[in-house]
Motif scaffolding. Structure first.
Motif, short mmCIF file in Angstrom:
data_model
loop_
_atom_site.label_atom_id
_atom_site.label_comp_id
_atom_site.label_asym_id
_atom_site.label_seq_id
_atom_site.Cartn_x
_atom_site.Cartn_y
_atom_site.Cartn_z
N ASN A 1 51.39 102.30 27.21
CA ASN A 1 52.05 101.12 26.71
C ASN A 1 52.93 101.46 25.51
O ASN A 1 52.44 101.74 24.43
CB ASN A 1 50.96 100.13 26.31
N ASN B 1 54.50 99.57 23.79
CA ASN B 1 54.31 98.62 22.70
C ASN B 1 53.28 99.09 21.69
O ASN B 1 53.21 98.57 20.58
CB ASN B 1 53.85 97.27 23.25
N ASN B 2 52.46 100.08 22.10
CA ASN B 2 51.46 100.58 21.15
C ASN B 2 52.11 101.03 19.85
O ASN B 2 51.52 100.92 18.79
CB ASN B 2 50.70 101.76 21.76
N LEU C 1 54.78 99.74 18.53
CA LEU C 1 55.08 98.53 17.76
C LEU C 1 53.80 97.95 17.17
O LEU C 1 53.74 97.53 16.02
CB LEU C 1 55.75 97.48 18.66
N GLU C 2 52.74 97.95 18.01
CA GLU C 2 51.47 97.42 17.51
C GLU C 2 50.92 98.22 16.35
O GLU C 2 50.28 97.69 15.46
CB GLU C 2 50.45 97.39 18.65
#
Ligand code: ATP
Ligand code: MG
Length: 749
Positions: free
Chosen positions: A258, A260-261, A263-264
């Motif tokens: 992912n 997005n990790n 971003l997270e």
């Protein structure tokens, strides 16, 4: 090593990352910029600051990367005790100790894909679930996807109207129950169960958080949600999580990785220190420029400029071959020439392909020239039937609830226990809610079982008990007993078939592997560690950095580097893979994969395609990959006439000398220009024509041999004959035109 030495070979940005001690750290950088080097140096640096090795944890994607890192750390700080390994290994060890918290006994088995799908099939059959048109593999993939997205069986709900979703909703809990009864986990469970325990057991989480004060994750762009949850859980009280990643190299989206990790990460650790490394140390300017030009076509990315102080180097070569044989032969002879002239060593070369099935042609060409090589596909050895059979005995000794192992060995080698008996036993187990071992130990109670079958099962139980008595000994000894007591060894020895001899050789290799393991693990009771190692091998693990040419898939090449890289079969349907042609996200992932491949090259890079390829049992006209058109023109030298016609070139075709041959011939024996042009423009075959209308140089399609060019004609009418050049192994064939069914290719207007 003192601090000054440790830091002297680093750029200021790298030094900043290495010497950052407390607090979260995100190192975002392109390929070859020293991310892995920074992680290793940072471990050494932390140790040099007096932090005990036990407080450090380094998580990687492959065992190979972990061992390599361990050896680099050992060179920098001899004797350091740092836990370095893959997420899966970390999870397996964690579950051995703490799995009981969710009902997993310490001797649990790890099921590979094959075992897992086989179990799933049984579960589906027993429950009588209608799969509609889905295969068990598709259901298995959907369950895997759910697990990687942190969705447990009771939480799963199908998206509106999703037919596969409602099947998964029914099957997922049953499959999980089957695993639990067998005291087994699949690969995804390793991670998911670990993450769940860390969530449910706050005391334990705190303890581990305090133990692993400094956690590092390399190749962070390829972590999935569950992996992130694990890393995150270890870094709450001591938020010293350092990750390195390159969003442009994220290539495991299909496995749930992912993006997005990243971003997270910034959201979960708002005070994160972000370090960017912009200098590439690996590749020549031209290689870097070509790779940058390609990846710039991805829309979903942040622009990132990489530069290098390395020399400009040679142009990237883009070669269009006539077919895969020519591709393999030319690459092999280039390697051979460089070795003969003493310019390179075999280990300098790597050949990459998108799918492992493409390795064979290269293997043949290289083997014919007696060049040492290795095909990196470590999983394969452990997937061989004989190896899985023998290992299944070990698994069953270790965990007699293991139903998959039971099914594998109960009648292997044959001992007269048939399918009916096995079904009766399993049915008996199920009605009582017992595991298989309990059931076979009470075979006399199985309804309807003949006394002969009861006797055979009792014999099997005795055999296993006998082997179990040795389970604490060295693995080599246990294996030796398995081979002799089960009659396996005799079976192979007596057979004269070549196949059995090969099997015997493989089993002997397993013995060698066990011996090495025993040497490294002298303490008794290593069976679970051994099985864990065997279960968690991944493809790059087999890669040895000795003096051999490396053949590997693009996925396996992640993180590695080679002086000379051949990136092959860059064709539509292969790279980008046909599976990815549906969506833009997948297409971008394929582009990243090509980018990863290109950026492995240090000094020379050749990218190639073939106009015709035998693939999956078919000879097909190929279409060059659209990615080739995206390569910048000014650092790429094109050869092979096909490219010219196909619109790749704006300058004359390079006519350089092929390796070891007379300089008069072009590198890629020119494909008839139209062959590729036809392929590119989607030319179609017309109907067969009157025999006298066939002409010299005409392109024709043959139902079996594919596309060829007419090189000679003779006779007339019914007797008119044509010689057609199909290239590659087929070569020239002569036909009576009236009978051959050759269809001229027509180019669409
Ligand atoms: P990838 O994204 O492909 O994993 P990476 O960012 O991890 O790449 P490394 O493998 O750490 O890059 O480094 C690439 C090469 O550059 C290695 O050979 C490494 O030894 C070398 N290198 C990195 N930094 C320096 C430096 N400061 N001085 C000299 N060589 C360096
Ligand atoms: Mg790296």
């Amino acid at each position: 090593m003192n601090d000054a030495d440790l830091l002297s070979g680093l750029t200021p940005a790298q030094r900043e990352a290495v010497t950052h001690v407390e607090g979260p750290l995100l190192i975002l950088a392109g390929p070859g910029s020293g991310k892995t080097r920074v992680v290793t140096h940072r471990i050494a640096y932390l140790l040099s600051q007096g932090i005990p090795g036990e407080h450090l944890l380094g998580l990687t994607f492959t065992n190979k990367a972990a061992t390599e890192m361990a050896s680099r750390v050992a060179a920098l700080v001899p004797g350091a005790k740092v836990w370095l390994g893959t997420f899966h290994r970390f999870a397996a060890q964690f579950l051995r100790r703490h799995g009981r918290l969710i009902g997993l006994e310490a001797n649990f088995t790890i099921y590979d894909k094959e075992d897992a799908v086989r179990g799933l099939r049984r579960v589906i059959a027993e429950a009588g679930v209608d799969l509609m048109n889905y295969t068990p593999d598709a259901i298995s993939a959907a369950i895997s996807w759910a697990k990687n997205a942190f969705i447990q069986p009771h939480e799963y709900s199908p998206r509106d109207g999703s037919p596969i979703g409602s099947i998964v909703q029914r099957v997922y809990p049953l499959y999980q129950r089957w695993l639990t009864l067998a005291n087994a986990v699949d690969f995804d469970d390793l991670l998911l169960d670990t993450a769940i325990i860390l969530q449910r057991a706050p005391e334990l989480r705190r303890e581990l958080d305090a133990r692993y004060r400094y956690v590092m994750v390399d190749e962070y762009q390829d972590t999935n949600l569950v992996q992130y949850a694990i890393a995150r859980a270890l870094c709450i009280d001591h938020p010293n999580l350092a990750v390195t990643g390159d969003p442009d190299q994220s290539i495991y989206g299909w496995r749930g990785a992912n993006l997005n990790n990243i971003l997270e990460f910034e959201r979960d650790f708002p005070n994160v220190r972000v370090v960017r490394l912009e200098q590439n140390y690996r590749s020549t300017k031209k290689i870097l420029q070509a790779a940058a030009g390609l990846i710039a076509h991805n829309v979903k990315r942040k622009r990132k400029d990489l530069f290098t102080l390395n020399e400009a180097g040679a142009d990237v070569r883009l070669v269009g071959y006539r077919d895969q044989t020519e591709e393999a032969e030319d690459i092999a002879s280039r390697i051979q020439a460089a070795l003969r002239e003493g310019r390179r060593r075999a280990r300098d070369f790597a050949i990459f392909y998108r799918v492992n099935a493409l390795s064979r042609e290269f293997e043949l060409a290289i083997r014919r020239r007696n060049i040492p090589y290795q095909i990196v596909n470590g999983v394969e050895f452990f997937q061989r039937r004989e190896i899985k059979d023998v290992v299944a005995y070990l698994k069953f000794i270790q965990n007699p609830c293991d139903e998959a192992a039971f099914l594998r060995i109960i009648n292997t080698p044959t001992r007269g226990i048939g399918n009916t008996t096995v079904s009766q036993v399993l049915e008996f187990a199920r009605t009582r809610g017992w595991d298989v071992w309990t059931a076979i130990s009470r075979a006399d109670a199985v309804p309807g079982l003949q006394s002969r079958a009861v006797g055979k099962l009792a014999e099997f139980v005795r055999l296993i008990n006998g082997l179990t008595a040795m389970a604490a000994g060295p693995i080599e000894e246990i294996l030796g007993c398995v081979l002799s007591e089960t009659g396996y060894r005799d079976l192979f020895r007596k057979s004269s078939s070549e196949e059995d001899q090969e099997r015997l050789a493989n089993v002997e290799e397993l013995l060698t592997y066990a011996r090495l393991f025993d040497e490294q693990h002298p303490e008794p009771g290593g069976l679970d560690t051994f099985l864990e190692e065997v279960s968690l091998v991944n493809d790059v693990d087999a890669w040895e950095s000795d003096d051999r040419v490396t053949l590997m898939s693009l996925h396996a090449s992640k993180g590695l580097e080679f002086p000379v890289v051949f990136l092959t079969a860059v064709e539509q349907g292969i790279l980008p893979h046909e599976r990815s042609l549906k969506g833009n996200d997948q297409l971008e992932e394929e582009r990243r994969l090509m980018f990863v491949g290109m950026t492995r090259a240090m000094e020379e890079l050749q990218i190639s395609f073939a106009a015709m390829r035998d693939f999956r049992g078919q000879r097909r006209l190929t279409i060059p990959s659209p990615f080739l058109l995206e390569l910048p023109k000014d650092c790429v030298q094109r050869s092979g006439k096909a490219l010219d016609i196909a619109g790749f070139s704006d300058r004359p075709i390079a006519r350089e000398a092929p390796a070891g041959k007379s300089p008069a011939r072009p590198v890629a024996a020119p494909i008839h220009p139209l062959t590729t042009a036809a392929a590119l423009s989607g030319a179609t075959a017309t109907r067969a024509i009157a025999t006298d209308d066939y002409a010299q140089d005409m392109l024709v399609a043959h139902p079996r041999h594919g596309v060829g060019r007419i090189v000679a004609l003779s006779g007339s009418g019914e007797n008119r004959k044509a010689t057609v050049d199909f290239g590659g192994r087929v070569g020239w064939l002569k036909f009576i035109l009236a009978k051959a069914g050759l269809k001229p290719l027509k180019r669409p207007r």
